[in-house]
Scaffold this motif. Structure first.
Motif, mmCIF file in Angstrom:
data_model
loop_
_atom_site.group_PDB
_atom_site.id
_atom_site.type_symbol
_atom_site.label_atom_id
_atom_site.label_comp_id
_atom_site.label_asym_id
_atom_site.label_seq_id
_atom_site.Cartn_x
_atom_site.Cartn_y
_atom_site.Cartn_z
ATOM 1 N N LYS A 1 -12.294 1.106 -2.903
ATOM 2 C CA LYS A 1 -11.811 1.868 -2.277
ATOM 3 C C LYS A 1 -10.576 2.411 -3.223
ATOM 4 O O LYS A 1 -9.967 3.891 -3.226
ATOM 5 N N ILE A 2 -9.916 1.677 -4.155
ATOM 6 C CA ILE A 2 -8.549 1.656 -4.874
ATOM 7 C C ILE A 2 -9.202 1.953 -6.374
ATOM 8 O O ILE A 2 -8.171 1.836 -7.223
ATOM 9 N N LYS B 1 -3.538 8.572 0.731
ATOM 10 C CA LYS B 1 -4.889 8.981 0.142
ATOM 11 C C LYS B 1 -5.756 9.069 1.328
ATOM 12 O O LYS B 1 -7.113 9.386 1.040
ATOM 13 N N LEU C 1 -1.094 4.308 -1.763
ATOM 14 C CA LEU C 1 -2.605 4.316 -1.152
ATOM 15 C C LEU C 1 -2.684 4.772 0.263
ATOM 16 O O LEU C 1 -3.789 5.015 0.849
ATOM 17 N N ASP C 2 -1.478 4.472 0.981
ATOM 18 C CA ASP C 2 -1.373 4.989 2.443
ATOM 19 C C ASP C 2 -1.421 6.375 2.596
ATOM 20 O O ASP C 2 -1.796 6.901 3.687
ATOM 21 N N HIS D 1 -5.414 -0.480 -10.926
ATOM 22 C CA HIS D 1 -4.655 -1.276 -9.995
ATOM 23 C C HIS D 1 -4.887 -2.762 -10.096
ATOM 24 O O HIS D 1 -6.212 -2.810 -11.073
ATOM 25 N N LEU E 1 0.905 -1.178 0.064
ATOM 26 C CA LEU E 1 0.056 -0.075 0.098
ATOM 27 C C LEU E 1 0.744 1.132 0.085
ATOM 28 O O LEU E 1 0.641 2.480 -0.772
#
Length: 356
Positions: free
Chosen positions: A182-183, A63, A60-61, A152, A55
């Motif tokens: 979420k991603i 966001k 992603l950590d 992703h 992540l």
């Protein structure tokens, strides 16, 4: 306690503290015992550690997205862009790649840029099936699609979803879709989709049947939304895939064994950065490799390089690059040797089948 036999405030506080310590100690002991008895505890702990690293690498950590423990475990399935492949590096699948560019990549990019109206008609298919013989690049095409579309990539691993605790498998399936939501944009790739979503029967295990039902239910949920989530499956046994799953995979592309021109393109890609003779006639080599898949051709090139080592004099403990130069005869010889091994394997299978 005073002489009248009544508890003082200090006595009550002391009892409460002792009870609290006893409960706390008991909880820690029970938790430690459960972790010790759970054979998957160490694997889950390592999975969470790897997930956090992934992540972080995918940014992603940063966001502000919160992930629960199940989603963090599912995050181990994420494939970073560096693990993907460019479409230009895939040989022999130009028609399929062109189809994916126009029907998947273009709508995804235009939607991300806000250039399309809010309409389901301009959304790419939520389900894609790549089917055909093994070793023809279906997995490579899926990774190239994710990289080119800047989505992703979640590579489904069925072993991660089986848990001995009741209800845990269903929670992990739910986490797969919640993480994808979420991603997004994201491509969930299921290799050998027939092994998980095969034709249902009354003999299916209760857990497996429940997982399939929940998977399809959640799939229907996002397929009717505007989420940029695509499920992509690959199989060489399309007839074994459940009919209800095929209905959810409206875009189906056949990935055949490469023809002569495609084999030439694949060989050119494989040998692009290798030490090869400029006089090699790849068209002739491709003609000699009739019936071989992309995976076969890659193994042929590796075999030719390994065979080259047999003729090198290592007495001076040095290897000259000229001695490793691959020539046309080396590749043709490797094709013949590889074909002999394939014939032996085919004969061995026939013998075993006749015995059974």
């Amino acid at each position: 306690m005073d002489t009248g036999g009544q508890l003082t405030r200090r006595d009550i506080l002391s009892i409460v503290i002792r009870l609290g310590l006893a409960v706390g100690t008991s909880w820690i002991l029970i938790r430690t015992l459960v972790d010790y008895l759970d054979p998957n505890h160490h694997a889950i702990k390592e999975a969470k550690k790897r997930s956090r690293i992934l992540l972080k690498r995918l940014n992603l950590d940063k966001k502000g997205i919160e992930f629960d423990n199940y989603e963090i475990r599912i995050a181990t399935l994420l494939v970073t862009p560096s693990e993907g492949i460019d479409m230009e590096c895939i040989g022999g699948s130009q028609e399929i790649l062109a189809e994916l560019k126009s029907r998947v990549i273009l709508p995804l990019q235009l939607k991300s840029d806000g250039l399309l109206p809010a309409s389901h008609l301009f959304s790419p298919a939520k389900g894609i099936l790549l089917y055909g013989p093994p070793g023809c690049g279906k997995t490579m095409i899926a990774k190239a699609l994710a990289r080119t579309s800047k989505a992703h990539f979640l590579q489904f691993d069925m072993s991660l979803f089986f848990d001995k605790w009741l209800g845990e498998s269903q929670k992990l399936v739910a986490a797969l879709f919640s993480l994808a939501s979420k991603i997004q944009p994201v491509i969930i790739f299921i290799d050998e989709i027939d092994s998980f979503l095969r034709v249902r029967s009354s003999h299916d295990h209760e857990v497996t049947a429940s997982m399939k039902a929940q998977f399809m239910s959640l799939w229907d949920g996002f397929s009717s939304s505007d989420d940029q989530i695509i499920i992509m499956g690959a199989t060489n046994r399309p007839n074994d895939v459940d009919e209800a799953i095929l209905r959810r995979l409206p875009m189906r592309l056949f990935v055949p064994k490469p023809d002569a021109q495609a084999r030439e393109d694949i060989l050119r890609v494989i040998l692009e950065d290798e030490h090869v003779s400029p006089e090699i006639n790849l068209r002739n080599v491709a003609h000699q490799a009739n019936g071989m898949s992309g995976a076969d051709l890659k193994e042929v090139c590796r075999l030719a390089a390994i065979e080259k080592l047999k003729h090198i004099d290592l007495s001076d403990q040095q290897i000259q690059m000229q001695d490793l130069l691959l020539e046309e005869n080396d590749l043709i010889g490797a094709i013949k040797k590889y074909a002999q091994g394939s014939i032996l394997e085919a004969n061995r299978q026939l013998i075993f089948e006749s015995v059974d």
